[in-house]
Scaffold this motif. Structure first.
Motif, PDB file in Angstrom:
ATOM      1  N   GLY A 244       0.837  -1.226  -0.033  1.00  0.00           N
ATOM      2  CA  GLY A 244       0.138  -0.076  -0.026  1.00  0.00           C
ATOM      3  C   GLY A 244       0.886   1.217   0.104  1.00  0.00           C
ATOM      4  N   GLU A 245       2.229   1.066  -0.051  1.00  0.00           N
ATOM      5  CA  GLU A 245       3.180   2.507  -0.314  1.00  0.00           C
ATOM      6  C   GLU A 245       2.951   3.114  -1.371  1.00  0.00           C
ATOM      7  N   ASP A 246       2.772   4.279  -1.488  1.00  0.00           N
ATOM      8  CA  ASP A 246       2.793   5.133  -2.830  1.00  0.00           C
ATOM      9  C   ASP A 246       3.994   5.215  -3.513  1.00  0.00           C
ATOM     10  N   SER A 247       4.127   5.173  -4.686  1.00  0.00           N
ATOM     11  CA  SER A 247       5.234   5.227  -5.426  1.00  0.00           C
ATOM     12  C   SER A 247       5.870   6.556  -5.747  1.00  0.00           C
ATOM     13  N   HIS A 248       5.416   7.417  -5.192  1.00  0.00           N
ATOM     14  CA  HIS A 248       6.014   8.799  -5.006  1.00  0.00           C
ATOM     15  C   HIS A 248       7.312   8.693  -4.551  1.00  0.00           C
ATOM     16  N   PHE A 249       7.308   7.625  -3.554  1.00  0.00           N
ATOM     17  CA  PHE A 249       8.218   7.654  -2.503  1.00  0.00           C
ATOM     18  C   PHE A 249       9.010   6.713  -2.737  1.00  0.00           C
ATOM     19  N   ILE A 330      13.368  12.436 -13.744  1.00  0.00           N
ATOM     20  CA  ILE A 330      14.542  12.688 -14.270  1.00  0.00           C
ATOM     21  C   ILE A 330      15.475  13.389 -13.162  1.00  0.00           C
ATOM     22  N   ASN A 331      14.786  14.293 -12.458  1.00  0.00           N
ATOM     23  CA  ASN A 331      15.589  15.077 -11.602  1.00  0.00           C
ATOM     24  C   ASN A 331      15.103  14.781  -9.910  1.00  0.00           C
ATOM     25  N   ASP A 332      15.912  14.967  -9.182  1.00  0.00           N
ATOM     26  CA  ASP A 332      15.428  15.106  -7.632  1.00  0.00           C
ATOM     27  C   ASP A 332      14.760  16.702  -7.641  1.00  0.00           C
ATOM     28  N   ASN A 333      13.779  16.636  -6.631  1.00  0.00           N
ATOM     29  CA  ASN A 333      13.116  17.750  -6.497  1.00  0.00           C
ATOM     30  C   ASN A 333      13.494  18.162  -5.101  1.00  0.00           C
ATOM     31  N   HIS A 334      13.941  19.760  -4.834  1.00  0.00           N
ATOM     32  CA  HIS A 334      14.437  20.100  -3.586  1.00  0.00           C
ATOM     33  C   HIS A 334      13.491  21.230  -3.411  1.00  0.00           C
ATOM     34  N   VAL A 335      12.540  20.967  -2.344  1.00  0.00           N
ATOM     35  CA  VAL A 335      11.879  22.127  -2.013  1.00  0.00           C
ATOM     36  C   VAL A 335      12.157  22.575  -0.429  1.00  0.00           C
ATOM     37  N   GLY A 336      12.397  23.913  -0.249  1.00  0.00           N
ATOM     38  CA  GLY A 336      12.956  24.133   1.245  1.00  0.00           C
ATOM     39  C   GLY A 336      13.810  23.258   1.670  1.00  0.00           C
ATOM     40  N   GLY A 337      13.631  22.812   2.834  1.00  0.00           N
ATOM     41  CA  GLY A 337      14.740  21.783   3.293  1.00  0.00           C
ATOM     42  C   GLY A 337      14.312  20.384   3.278  1.00  0.00           C
ATOM     43  N   GLN A 338      13.517  19.897   2.050  1.00  0.00           N
ATOM     44  CA  GLN A 338      13.150  18.861   1.740  1.00  0.00           C
ATOM     45  C   GLN A 338      13.275  18.245   0.509  1.00  0.00           C
ATOM     46  N   VAL A 339      13.671  16.982   0.207  1.00  0.00           N
ATOM     47  CA  VAL A 339      13.922  16.501  -1.113  1.00  0.00           C
ATOM     48  C   VAL A 339      12.887  15.199  -1.291  1.00  0.00           C
ATOM     49  N   LEU A 340      12.452  15.298  -2.726  1.00  0.00           N
ATOM     50  CA  LEU A 340      11.801  14.121  -3.230  1.00  0.00           C
ATOM     51  C   LEU A 340      12.737  13.493  -4.233  1.00  0.00           C
ATOM     52  N   PRO A 341      13.357  12.443  -4.022  1.00  0.00           N
ATOM     53  CA  PRO A 341      14.160  11.803  -5.022  1.00  0.00           C
ATOM     54  C   PRO A 341      13.583  11.608  -6.384  1.00  0.00           C
ATOM     55  N   ALA A 342      13.887  11.673  -7.527  1.00  0.00           N
ATOM     56  CA  ALA A 342      13.592  11.411  -8.846  1.00  0.00           C
ATOM     57  C   ALA A 342      12.940   9.881  -8.718  1.00  0.00           C
ATOM     58  N   ARG A 343      11.645   9.854  -9.296  1.00  0.00           N
ATOM     59  CA  ARG A 343      10.949   8.423  -9.411  1.00  0.00           C
ATOM     60  C   ARG A 343      11.603   7.665 -10.541  1.00  0.00           C
ATOM     61  N   ALA A 344      12.819   7.344 -10.451  1.00  0.00           N
ATOM     62  CA  ALA A 344      13.341   6.808 -11.538  1.00  0.00           C
ATOM     63  C   ALA A 344      13.745   5.186 -10.994  1.00  0.00           C
ATOM     64  N   TRP A 345      12.623   4.515 -10.676  1.00  0.00           N
ATOM     65  CA  TRP A 345      12.822   3.319 -10.141  1.00  0.00           C
ATOM     66  C   TRP A 345      13.220   2.087 -10.923  1.00  0.00           C
ATOM     67  N   GLY A 346      14.151   1.613 -10.729  1.00  0.00           N
ATOM     68  CA  GLY A 346      14.879   0.443 -11.437  1.00  0.00           C
ATOM     69  C   GLY A 346      15.932   1.206 -12.567  1.00  0.00           C
ATOM     70  N   VAL A 347      15.951   2.492 -12.588  1.00  0.00           N
ATOM     71  CA  VAL A 347      17.061   2.985 -13.483  1.00  0.00           C
ATOM     72  C   VAL A 347      17.820   3.935 -12.585  1.00  0.00           C
ATOM     73  N   GLU A 348      17.843   3.954 -11.196  1.00  0.00           N
ATOM     74  CA  GLU A 348      18.450   4.970 -10.467  1.00  0.00           C
ATOM     75  C   GLU A 348      19.869   5.093 -10.818  1.00  0.00           C
TER      76      GLU A 348
END
Length: 604
Positions: A244-249, A330-348
């Protein structure tokens, strides 16, 4: 705003490239294919590449353009429009109707200053309901408010869905929103998944029928100047996320198919393609052990998945429209003090250039949430990507713009926008749908409520509670108690966007049952639960005299349902589990439980 020019033979056109001549792509009399071919032959590589990126944008106060990075947007508006030559934007923050219309017009005027005046296509995630999630949907704000899509699924009425979509189309087009990053055709098979509110539930036949009705209301019989171009997502079904964990993360990267039900998740998409959906969006997830129509998926994210996009979507299903990647692959997203890694699952392991090259090779036409145009220009310059491959995608993208009529008139009327958005008729229809979608799980014989009550309430605004009777502060003084709850979730706030997603356990804390039991000892108890996910309600069934579920219903609409002003006729769009043990044992891809507490389709 560019002046309209009239030719000697009476043709009125916008001189988009400023040469004083009616060029074929500016000629409203010509067919779309001819106009696309003419414009494509005129564009520089940079202009073509600009068409292939769709980043997030925001409107400023009173409809001003945001010149500088905003709360979520990465760059100033002028930078992306005139510097990077981009012309597709996913808008987040919007003001009132007049401000939104003014912003659209300012954005289109800015686009007129680019070499060939390519108009902007503004897209939006759903924004007619209650859920506020910067990564998935927005609360209605100035627009008419309706139940979440689960609520429309609870009504099982394609005509109503078609009507809602037509209203949404009118409100969208009034402010210049011409592309919808919806409908969501995923099946709600994994109870813990955070994105079920925007789905039509767990039944593939219901999802297919309602999805087609939605497209008919939004796009019309054919894509044209009054249409909103829709994106069906998330191909080939995004609901089967592991645990049940979302693929954003990163912890939700995998899609799991232990029951072999992948074909059920695919089922709504051929129907949407046959109905003429403009674009299709693959999900982030990396499928594990998935075979569809005899095609084995690669174990990489669906956007990178050549067998899924090239062989299945393009080949087997014959889709010829735009394939739009989900956001920030394609690219990590940095907003303020947080990051959301690029969702390049399987091709990191690939660098951004390698990821972009892989997305193109898989068959994506446009890259969501990205604005790295120089990266693609360099890939073409180095010979790693052929310009003919760019042309293939840009041809599809321009085709949509021309069919929407944007090249002929992308502007909107501010006065008309104020009259259409949030029109009283639309608001009333949305209110009625909210009330009707309320689903009575137990105790229908006690409804509708009548007479004057001394009522104890929790989670209900005073003015709505007063419609039930005299509001009292203590259940001991009440003749009726009404308590509104929300399906539980575990708060997380490490990664960017994570706090918006309702994930984790579906069980209420143990103290809630005992607290509600005390109320029920004093007076009859009605409990309403907002189900953005299928909560475990087992502990509430024997406590509440009446147990109802809603899928996006304001307090007054709930009172209308309880008092019979509007009959609550909703049915469950998904099974409700008996326990978290049942949830954990349930295959993520399979619709429904063997022994649910209440089954999909249930109403008392």
């Amino acid at each position: 705003m560019l002046p309209r020019i009239t030719t000697p033979d009476g043709v009125v056109f916008r001189d988009l490239n400023g040469n004083g001549v009616l060029d074929p792509y500016e000629d409203p009399r010509l067919g779309v294919d001819e106009r696309v071919a003419d414009l494509l032959g005129r564009l520089s590589l940079a202009e073509k590449v600009g068409c292939m990126f769709q980043t997030v944008i925001e409107s400023g106060p009173e409809g001003a353009l945001v010149e500088g990075a905003g709360a979520i947007s990465k760059s100033a508006t002028t930078t992306v429009v005139t510097g990077k030559l981009m012309n597709h934007f996913n808008v987040h923050q919007l003001g009132d109707a007049r401000s939104a219309a003014r912003w659209n017009n300012a954005l289109q005027e800015l686009a007129e200053t680019t070499p060939h005046g390519i108009p902007v296509t503004v897209s939006s995630d759903p924004r007619h309901s209650f859920a506020e999630n910067a990564g998935a949907s927005f609360a209605a704000g100035a627009f008419s408010q309706w139940p979440e899509m689960l609520g429309l699924a609870a009504l099982r009425d394609p005509d109503l869905v078609r009507r809602f979509a037509d209203i949404a189309r009118q409100e969208y087009t009034a402010v210049g929103l011409r592309a919808a990053l919806h409908p969501t055709l995923d099946l709600a098979t994994e109870p813990r998944w955070a994105r079920q509110a925007q789905t039509f539930g767990q039944d593939p036949a219901v999802v297919s029928a309602l999805g087609v009705a939605y497209l008919e209301g939004m796009q019309g019989p054919a894509l044209g100047p009054g249409s909103v171009a829709c994106t069906a997502k998330h191909f080939p079904g995004g609901g089967a996320v592991r645990d049940g964990e979302d693929s954003h993360f990163p912890y939700g990267a995998e899609a799991s198919y232990p029951s072999g039900s992948g074909e059920a998740h695919l089922e709504p998409f051929p129907a949407a393609i046959a109905a003429g959906v403009t674009a299709v969006m693959p999900y982030y997830s990396k499928p594990i052990g998935l075979t569809l129509r005899g095609i084995d998926a690669a174990e990489v994210g669906f956007g990178y998945n050549r067998p899924i996009i090239g062989d299945l979507l393009r080949g087997e299903l014959g889709f010829t429209g735009v394939v739009l990647s989900d956001w920030e692959l394609i690219n990590d997203n940095h907003v303020g003090g947080q990051v959301l890694p690029a969702r390049a699952w399987g091709v990191e392991h690939l660098d951004p250039a390698g990821r972009l090259e892989a997305l193109l090779a898989a068959g994506c036409d446009q890259f969501g949430g990205e604005e790295c145009v120089d990266l693609l220009i360099d890939l073409v310059g180095s010979g790693r990507v052929a310009e003919s491959r760019i042309d293939d995608s840009v041809r599809r993208i321009l085709d949509v713009k021309f069919r929407l009529g944007l090249f002929d008139d992308p502007f909107v009327d501010e006065d008309a926008a104020s009259a259409v958005v949030g029109a009283a008729e639309f608001v009333a229809e949305g209110h009625r749908a909210q009330a009707a979608s309320v689903t009575v799980l137990t105790g229908r014989d006690r409804l509708p409520l009548g007479g004057t009550q001394r009522v104890y309430v929790e989670g209900i605004a005073p003015d709505a509670a007063a419609r039930l009777g005299t509001v009292v502060a203590d259940p001991a003084d009440a003749t009726l108690a009404v308590v509104r709850l929300q399906a539980p979730w575990e708060h997380r706030d490490d990664l960017f966007l994570e706090s918006w997603f309702h994930q984790g356990s579906l069980a209420f804390p143990p103290g809630l049952r005992w607290r509600l039991a005390r109320i029920a000892e004093a007076c009859p108890l009605i409990v309403d639960v907002f189900l953005d996910r299928p909560a475990v309600l087992s502990d509430l069934v024997d406590v509440a005299d009446v147990l109802v579920a809603d899928f996006g219903t304001n307090d007054h609409a709930l009172v209308d349902a309880l008092t019979g002003v509007v009959e609550p006729v909703g049915v469950l769009p998904f099974d409700l589990p008996r326990s978290m043990d049942d949830v954990r044992a349930h295959p993520e891809d399979r619709p429904g439980f063997d022994d649910p507490l209440f089954a999909a389709g249930w109403r008392c």
